[in-house]
Design an enzyme around this catalytic site. Sequence first.
Site, PDB file in Angstrom:
ATOM      1  N   GLU A   1       0.829  -1.203   0.000  1.00  0.00           N
ATOM      2  CA  GLU A   1       0.000   0.000   0.000  1.00  0.00           C
ATOM      3  C   GLU A   1       0.862   1.250   0.000  1.00  0.00           C
ATOM      4  O   GLU A   1       2.021   1.207   0.414  1.00  0.00           O
ATOM      5  CB  GLU A   1      -0.885   0.019   1.265  1.00  0.00           C
ATOM      6  CG  GLU A   1      -1.811  -1.170   1.362  1.00  0.00           C
ATOM      7  CD  GLU A   1      -2.439  -1.302   2.750  1.00  0.00           C
ATOM      8  OE1 GLU A   1      -2.127  -0.482   3.640  1.00  0.00           O
ATOM      9  OE2 GLU A   1      -3.230  -2.239   2.929  1.00  0.00           O
TER      10      GLU A   1
ATOM     11  N   LYS B   1       2.214   4.561   1.534  1.00  0.00           N
ATOM     12  CA  LYS B   1       2.338   5.079   2.899  1.00  0.00           C
ATOM     13  C   LYS B   1       1.982   6.564   2.831  1.00  0.00           C
ATOM     14  O   LYS B   1       2.783   7.396   2.418  1.00  0.00           O
ATOM     15  CB  LYS B   1       3.759   4.880   3.417  1.00  0.00           C
ATOM     16  CG  LYS B   1       3.917   5.251   4.884  1.00  0.00           C
ATOM     17  CD  LYS B   1       5.296   4.822   5.377  1.00  0.00           C
ATOM     18  CE  LYS B   1       5.509   5.089   6.849  1.00  0.00           C
ATOM     19  NZ  LYS B   1       5.272   6.464   7.270  1.00  0.00           N
TER      20      LYS B   1
ATOM     21  N   ASP C   1       1.339  10.270   3.718  1.00  0.00           N
ATOM     22  CA  ASP C   1       2.011  11.187   4.633  1.00  0.00           C
ATOM     23  C   ASP C   1       0.968  12.103   5.268  1.00  0.00           C
ATOM     24  O   ASP C   1       0.702  13.198   4.779  1.00  0.00           O
ATOM     25  CB  ASP C   1       3.047  12.006   3.854  1.00  0.00           C
ATOM     26  CG  ASP C   1       3.993  12.726   4.786  1.00  0.00           C
ATOM     27  OD1 ASP C   1       3.968  12.464   6.003  1.00  0.00           O
ATOM     28  OD2 ASP C   1       4.768  13.570   4.291  1.00  0.00           O
TER      29      ASP C   1
ATOM     30  N   TYR D   1      -6.790   1.720   6.327  1.00  0.00           N
ATOM     31  CA  TYR D   1      -5.947   0.601   5.913  1.00  0.00           C
ATOM     32  C   TYR D   1      -5.885  -0.577   6.883  1.00  0.00           C
ATOM     33  O   TYR D   1      -5.248  -1.572   6.584  1.00  0.00           O
ATOM     34  CB  TYR D   1      -4.537   1.071   5.567  1.00  0.00           C
ATOM     35  CG  TYR D   1      -3.924   2.057   6.546  1.00  0.00           C
ATOM     36  CD1 TYR D   1      -3.553   1.655   7.822  1.00  0.00           C
ATOM     37  CD2 TYR D   1      -3.710   3.384   6.172  1.00  0.00           C
ATOM     38  CE1 TYR D   1      -2.989   2.551   8.709  1.00  0.00           C
ATOM     39  CE2 TYR D   1      -3.144   4.297   7.058  1.00  0.00           C
ATOM     40  CZ  TYR D   1      -2.786   3.875   8.319  1.00  0.00           C
ATOM     41  OH  TYR D   1      -2.231   4.763   9.192  1.00  0.00           O
TER      42      TYR D   1
ATOM     43  N   LYS E   1      10.875   3.355   2.641  1.00  0.00           N
ATOM     44  CA  LYS E   1      10.898   4.814   2.484  1.00  0.00           C
ATOM     45  C   LYS E   1      11.612   5.152   1.180  1.00  0.00           C
ATOM     46  O   LYS E   1      12.642   4.580   0.867  1.00  0.00           O
ATOM     47  CB  LYS E   1      11.655   5.449   3.652  1.00  0.00           C
ATOM     48  CG  LYS E   1      11.075   5.084   5.013  1.00  0.00           C
ATOM     49  CD  LYS E   1       9.916   5.944   5.378  1.00  0.00           C
ATOM     50  CE  LYS E   1      10.372   7.344   5.700  1.00  0.00           C
ATOM     51  NZ  LYS E   1       9.294   8.200   6.121  1.00  0.00           N
TER      52      LYS E   1
ATOM     53  N   CYS F   1       8.084  33.924  26.861  1.00  0.00           N
ATOM     54  CA  CYS F   1       8.924  34.439  25.778  1.00  0.00           C
ATOM     55  C   CYS F   1      10.407  34.236  26.127  1.00  0.00           C
ATOM     56  O   CYS F   1      10.844  34.621  27.211  1.00  0.00           O
ATOM     57  CB  CYS F   1       8.639  35.912  25.563  1.00  0.00           C
ATOM     58  SG  CYS F   1       9.755  36.646  24.356  1.00  0.00           S
TER      59      CYS F   1
ATOM     60  N   CYS G   1      11.837  38.067  26.551  1.00  0.00           N
ATOM     61  CA  CYS G   1      11.425  39.019  27.590  1.00  0.00           C
ATOM     62  C   CYS G   1      10.633  38.366  28.708  1.00  0.00           C
ATOM     63  O   CYS G   1      10.146  39.042  29.610  1.00  0.00           O
ATOM     64  CB  CYS G   1      10.611  40.152  26.970  1.00  0.00           C
ATOM     65  SG  CYS G   1       8.988  39.615  26.425  1.00  0.00           S
TER      66      CYS G   1
ATOM     67  N   CYS H   1       4.373  36.306  21.483  1.00  0.00           N
ATOM     68  CA  CYS H   1       4.745  37.101  22.638  1.00  0.00           C
ATOM     69  C   CYS H   1       3.938  38.394  22.548  1.00  0.00           C
ATOM     70  O   CYS H   1       4.034  39.113  21.567  1.00  0.00           O
ATOM     71  CB  CYS H   1       6.244  37.413  22.615  1.00  0.00           C
ATOM     72  SG  CYS H   1       6.687  38.715  23.773  1.00  0.00           S
TER      73      CYS H   1
ATOM     74  N   CYS I   1       9.033  43.896  23.633  1.00  0.00           N
ATOM     75  CA  CYS I   1       9.977  42.774  23.697  1.00  0.00           C
ATOM     76  C   CYS I   1      11.167  43.099  22.795  1.00  0.00           C
ATOM     77  O   CYS I   1      10.986  43.430  21.621  1.00  0.00           O
ATOM     78  CB  CYS I   1       9.270  41.503  23.229  1.00  0.00           C
ATOM     79  SG  CYS I   1      10.363  40.112  22.956  1.00  0.00           S
TER      80      CYS I   1
HETATM   81  S1  IVH Z   1      -0.154   0.152   8.733  1.00  0.00           S
HETATM   82  C1  IVH Z   1       0.139  -1.968  12.734  1.00  0.00           C
HETATM   83  N1  IVH Z   1      -0.551   1.243   6.374  1.00  0.00           N
HETATM   84  O1  IVH Z   1       2.704   5.222   8.782  1.00  0.00           O
HETATM   85  C2  IVH Z   1       0.320  -1.360  11.393  1.00  0.00           C
HETATM   86  N2  IVH Z   1       0.366   2.600   8.084  1.00  0.00           N
HETATM   87  O2  IVH Z   1       5.355   5.089  10.055  1.00  0.00           O
HETATM   88  C3  IVH Z   1       0.013   0.032  11.408  1.00  0.00           C
HETATM   89  N3  IVH Z   1       0.759   4.936   7.416  1.00  0.00           N
HETATM   90  O3  IVH Z   1       1.610   5.131  12.097  1.00  0.00           O
HETATM   91  C4  IVH Z   1       0.339   0.846  10.238  1.00  0.00           C
HETATM   92  N4  IVH Z   1       0.021   4.745   5.352  1.00  0.00           N
HETATM   93  O4  IVH Z   1       0.188   6.431  10.442  1.00  0.00           O
HETATM   94  C5  IVH Z   1      -0.105   1.433   7.632  1.00  0.00           C
HETATM   95  N5  IVH Z   1      -1.006   2.079   4.251  1.00  0.00           N
HETATM   96  C6  IVH Z   1      -0.571   2.264   5.495  1.00  0.00           C
HETATM   97  C7  IVH Z   1      -0.096   3.519   5.937  1.00  0.00           C
HETATM   98  C8  IVH Z   1       0.380   3.650   7.251  1.00  0.00           C
HETATM   99  C9  IVH Z   1       0.534   5.563   6.257  1.00  0.00           C
HETATM  100  C10 IVH Z   1       1.360   5.587   8.610  1.00  0.00           C
HETATM  101  C11 IVH Z   1       0.681   5.229   9.902  1.00  0.00           C
HETATM  102  C12 IVH Z   1       1.761   4.705  10.777  1.00  0.00           C
HETATM  103  C13 IVH Z   1       2.993   5.263  10.144  1.00  0.00           C
HETATM  104  C14 IVH Z   1       4.217   4.443  10.466  1.00  0.00           C
END
Ligand code: IVH
Length: 698
Positions: A104, A106, A108, A211, A320, A413, A416, A429, A434
């Site tokens: 899947e 990931k 952001d 997911y 990554k 701050c 100050c 602030c 300040c």
């Molecule tokens: S699965 C127990 N699937 O990435 C498994 N996470 O760096 C839980 N994230 O905290 C995560 N896309 O917030 C999963 N397709 C995806 C994801 C995903 C983004 C995030 C999620 C997790 C973080 C980990």
Amino acid sequence: MKALAEKLKIYQDTYYKEGKSLVSDQEYDRLTDRLIALEKEFPDYAAPDSPTHRVGSDLTNDFPEVTHSIPVLSLDKAYDRESVLDFFSRSIDKEGGALSFAAEEKIDGISMVLYYEDGLLVRAVTRGNGSVGNDVTPNIMTITSIPLSLPESLDIAVRGEVYLPKKEFEKVNATLPEDERAANPRNLAAGTVRRQKSQDAARIPLDMYCYEGFWLDKDQTPKDHLHILKKLSDLGFRINPDFAFFASSRKEAEEKMKDAGLPGRAYGFSELQSYLDEMTEKRPQLDHEIDGLVFKINELDVREKFGYTEHHPRWAIAYKFESPQAESILEAITVQVGRTGRITPVAEISPVALGGSTIRRATLHNQEYINSLELAIGDKVSITKRGDVIPAVEEVVEKNEVGNTTYSIPLKCPCCNSPLVHKGVHLFCPNYDCPDQAKGRLSFFASRDQMDIESLGPKTVELLWNNGILSRVEDIYTADYSKALEMKIPGIGEKTVEALKRSVEESKDRSYRTVLASLGIPDVGKKTAQILSEGGFDSLEKLIVAAAAGRLEPFLGIKGLGEETAKTIIEAFSDPNLLKTVHALSSLGLHVSEDMDRKDEANLPQTFSGEVWCVTGSFENFNPRQKALAEIEKRGGRTVSSVTGKTTHLLAGKGGGSKRADAEKLGVRIITEDEFLSLLGWNKSEKSGDNPVQLELF
Ligand code: IVH
């Protein structure tokens, strides 16, 4: 109330799913307002999944901490392709049999858990530290794609990512007041999720991809990840269609997906490389930001067998993308105070080489940003350069071992010591005096893009401020700069003082719009100054009068001026500190109206009238050279680009070439920069004392 709710739900669904409006906006608003009013009057009858949640409310959220009923873990990371392959083969070896994997995107965004009881959304909770998060339900309920109730009366927890599509980010961010603009979509999403009023959250079109699903009743749990996703989709959750599935052969993968009825792309293990290539290429075109890919074992019994570490499941890995990144330790967070009082936390990291430079610091924007990273001092962090330029802390790679928790900006701050106040996502602030703010305002006012007081850079401001010669912006025009010589301030010599006096005097001619933009009012830059001036606010006086009336209408009538900016302007011009500066600048003769711009032009003695000037070379006081041309024209002279028989004067700076020779040949008068200065009445000796204009002003 029920009838209204049903009607609105149908309108919302049709609008959201088919993009069609079944009623006019007015009618829709009228019905919504009516239902909101009824729910206020009879709260006991308000449905938990009422469509009014979509528009949010103006009640203040407090985000209570709640304990998760599922462990909300993170993911193990892989930074190269080999590690992904290795994960596949290690898992298969360990299981000693066939396995399949989901792949899947990931996303952001912000990790979120949705809790449903009896099919009703009861809580939406941030990940927090994995066991305790914040309840942000009212804000999450404004996300139209999240079902408020399910077609079945289930007890489930659903994990997913709340995010802001790239296009929406560009659009929304541009309309936000400068102070509230976010560095990236994730940051704006994080801020929105924690907005105090869900009404405000409703204005930001967040979305969510789900997911993972967890069934309270284990017997109801679908048989594998594929079936979980399919079930979630059937229940109305949004599942990322960019889904891929790996098995020992493509055919096997296809069959499994077909059995689950889940769309997506099927691959054999041997195709991993081409899948990674494909996704790397696709990434920039996606409508949302992703920072990697997640590979998960599909079989739930195997997941259980493999189990978890404290931090992540052993059955999944996050790949990554390979963008130049470095790892370093967060040594400290320092806090800066800007000229508007805005507080900015800055990460101080152990120096690390990245993309051709050494990185030591990176902005952390605000507390939200720190929260979204769950960043603590001593953490090992990964650093990238956003847009290949700006260093950014991307995420925590390894938590510190001394137990430091997420960093909180001290509420005093750093300069100050005043207690800080919240405005939107930022801390401020509130102390106008300040020192950091005062110096910031002075430097900003004098900077090249503003009043352009050449000799008054941040270093000089610092020295003059520290020695009590400058404190407020208006002091720039009354300060006794010679005192700096008497005091023997290191770094300020006779030359600097001369240049200061001259450039300060010169800056008095800056236009009304430049003066307005230089006051440093948030959101009021050159562009807004122009919009205001053309919209009728062609003097500071008019702005002050309108602000005193406190009404938004006169501002909202101006095209291109948003409500937030209008509010900021009213607030700024009601502030006694700014008013004091404005009055002082006005009595010092600065251009506080368009009228003065015009008069100034007209009033200058036309000493160059009938003359034809050509300009060559470079100048100490007129850079770019156009500034010299402007002075000539203001005094009635004509300017030409080459020396001919009609030319009367050649203003010759350093390095003038053939024009000087032409002038000599034709007997044209050659004027040096010094001579020119005295023709303008800017001569140094006059400056330091007997210029009548100056005497009058000081
Ligand atoms: S699965 C127990 N699937 O990435 C498994 N996470 O760096 C839980 N994230 O905290 C995560 N896309 O917030 C999963 N397709 C995806 C994801 C995903 C983004 C995030 C999620 C997790 C973080 C980990």
